[in-house]
Enzyme design. Structure first.
Site, mmCIF file in Angstrom:
data_model
loop_
_atom_site.group_PDB
_atom_site.id
_atom_site.type_symbol
_atom_site.label_atom_id
_atom_site.label_comp_id
_atom_site.label_asym_id
_atom_site.label_seq_id
_atom_site.Cartn_x
_atom_site.Cartn_y
_atom_site.Cartn_z
ATOM 1 N NE ARG A 75 2.509 51.877 -16.931
ATOM 2 C CZ ARG A 75 3.289 52.056 -15.856
ATOM 3 N NH1 ARG A 75 2.926 52.883 -14.906
ATOM 4 N NH2 ARG A 75 4.433 51.415 -15.755
ATOM 5 C CG HIS A 118 0.928 47.678 -14.787
ATOM 6 N ND1 HIS A 118 1.834 48.326 -13.984
ATOM 7 C CD2 HIS A 118 1.461 47.695 -16.033
ATOM 8 C CE1 HIS A 118 2.862 48.735 -14.719
ATOM 9 N NE2 HIS A 118 2.652 48.380 -15.966
ATOM 10 C CD1 TRP A 128 7.446 55.529 -26.180
ATOM 11 C CD2 TRP A 128 5.777 56.079 -24.789
ATOM 12 N NE1 TRP A 128 7.625 54.829 -25.005
ATOM 13 C CE2 TRP A 128 6.614 55.144 -24.132
ATOM 14 C CE3 TRP A 128 4.661 56.561 -24.093
ATOM 15 C CZ2 TRP A 128 6.372 54.687 -22.836
ATOM 16 C CZ3 TRP A 128 4.423 56.116 -22.800
ATOM 17 C CH2 TRP A 128 5.269 55.192 -22.186
#
Ligand code: ZEM
Length: 304
Positions: A41, A45, A185
């Site tokens: 991540r 980002h 998820w």
């Protein structure tokens, strides 16, 4: 002055960095036991601020070290990823943060069972906040397909690439204190696979409003819930999707790619490797030798 290492790194130097990253992935007391997802991540980002039209933002600069970018609520929690990598930077001071963050992500994906991803270095680090991109360029999980296109077309991605990139949600989880969303998820969030697409299609996702008022979609795996009843089973068996994840199902152009990636893991791996490599190159312009061309958004690079 830009940070300018004396020479381009050798393959052995890069392998040493990758090996240091591999060694820090196992983190028994952090989240699901791995630093991998949050490292992925961090790289996303760092790169996902790119705007093709103005050629601003992108994976160069490592601007999240500065409050203007690092303090953006969209980047909440990524200080953990940066902290995990500090010892690697200390052990290999020649590498720039911008290269380290992107290299750490491809190393983590590979180590978590994902595809090998092409990576090229030569990124430089900003030396002050002046080139940090404005806030508000990263996607908002509470929105839908139109928003995804607005955000990802700005970076130069297609519908197919949006779906492939979204498959990164095979990894990691949402943290209430970071994004407001809660949960993971997939059941094994430290193993890279196409499970996210399979679950999207297979389950009957129900809207759930969290105590904070945040809306997400959940599915309770009944078998797992029964198994884990003693340890608060229901929560452990609950999987989640963001509204943006759900929009991949309802959108006519996105959905066929969800179906293909659910059926064909190899195709997903191939497309993911390609699009993640493209993501990491956003904002980087190279000459014929692969060296970064100095531009407005780039500090002076390696002297090779
Ligand atoms: Zn994510 N992502 N993302 N993402 N993401 C989260 C977590 C992770 C969106 C989003 O709002 C969120 C991509 C695309 C998009 C990862 C990788 C990639 C979280 C949870 C949210 C809310 C943050 C938290 O609470 O800690 C949205 C709207 C996206 C638009 C499609 C792309 C592209 C990614 C990489 C290629 C990963 C690995 C995580 C898990 C992080 C962790 O700490 O476990």
């Amino acid at each position: 002055m830009a940070q300018t290492p004396a020479a381009a790194p050798t393959a052995a130097q890069l392998d040493a960095v990758k090996s240091s990253v591999r060694k820090l992935l196992h983190q028994p007391d952090y989240d699901d036991g791995s630093a991998g997802p949050v490292l992925v991540r961090l790289a996303w980002h760092a790169a996902g601020t790119y705007c093709a039209e103005t050629n601003t933002g992108g994976s160069n600069g490592a601007g999240m070290r500065y409050e203007a970018e690092g303090g953006d609520p969209a980047n909440a929690g990524l200080q953990h990823a940066r902290a995990f990598l500090e010892p690697v930077k200390a052990a290999h001071p020649w590498i720039t943060y911008a290269d380290l963050w992107t290299l750490a992500a491809v190393t983590a994906i590979e180590e978590m069972g994902g595809p090998a991803i092409h990576w090229a270095g030569d990124r430089t680090d900003f030396t002050d906040e002046s080139k940090v991109p404005p806030r508000g360029r990263l996607p908002d999980g509470a929105q839908g397909a139109e928003h995804l296109r607005f955000i990802f077309y700005r970076m130069g991605f297609s519908d197919q690439e949006i779906v492939a990139l979204s498959g990164a949600h095979n990894l990691g989880r949402c943290h209430g204190d970071r994004s407001g969303f809660e949960g993971k998820w997939v059941n094994n969030p430290t193993r890279f696979s196409n499970q996210y697409f399979k679950l999207l299609l297979a389950n009957d996702w129900k809207k759930k409003t969290l105590e904070s008022g945040v809306e997400q979609f959940v599915f309770v795996d009944e078998d797992l819930a029964a198994e884990g009843e003693e340890e608060g089973g229901e929560k452990a068996a609950e999987l989640m999707m963001l509204p943006t994840d759900m929009s991949l199902l309802s959108d006519k152009a996105f959905r066929p790619w969800v179906e293909r990636y659910a059926q064909d893991k190899d195709l997903f791996f191939e497309h993911f490797a390609k699009v993640f490599a493209k993501l990491l190159e956003l904002g980087i312009k190279r000459d014929a030798n692969g060296n970064v061309v100095n531009e407005e958004n780039v500090e002076e690079g390696y002297k090779s």
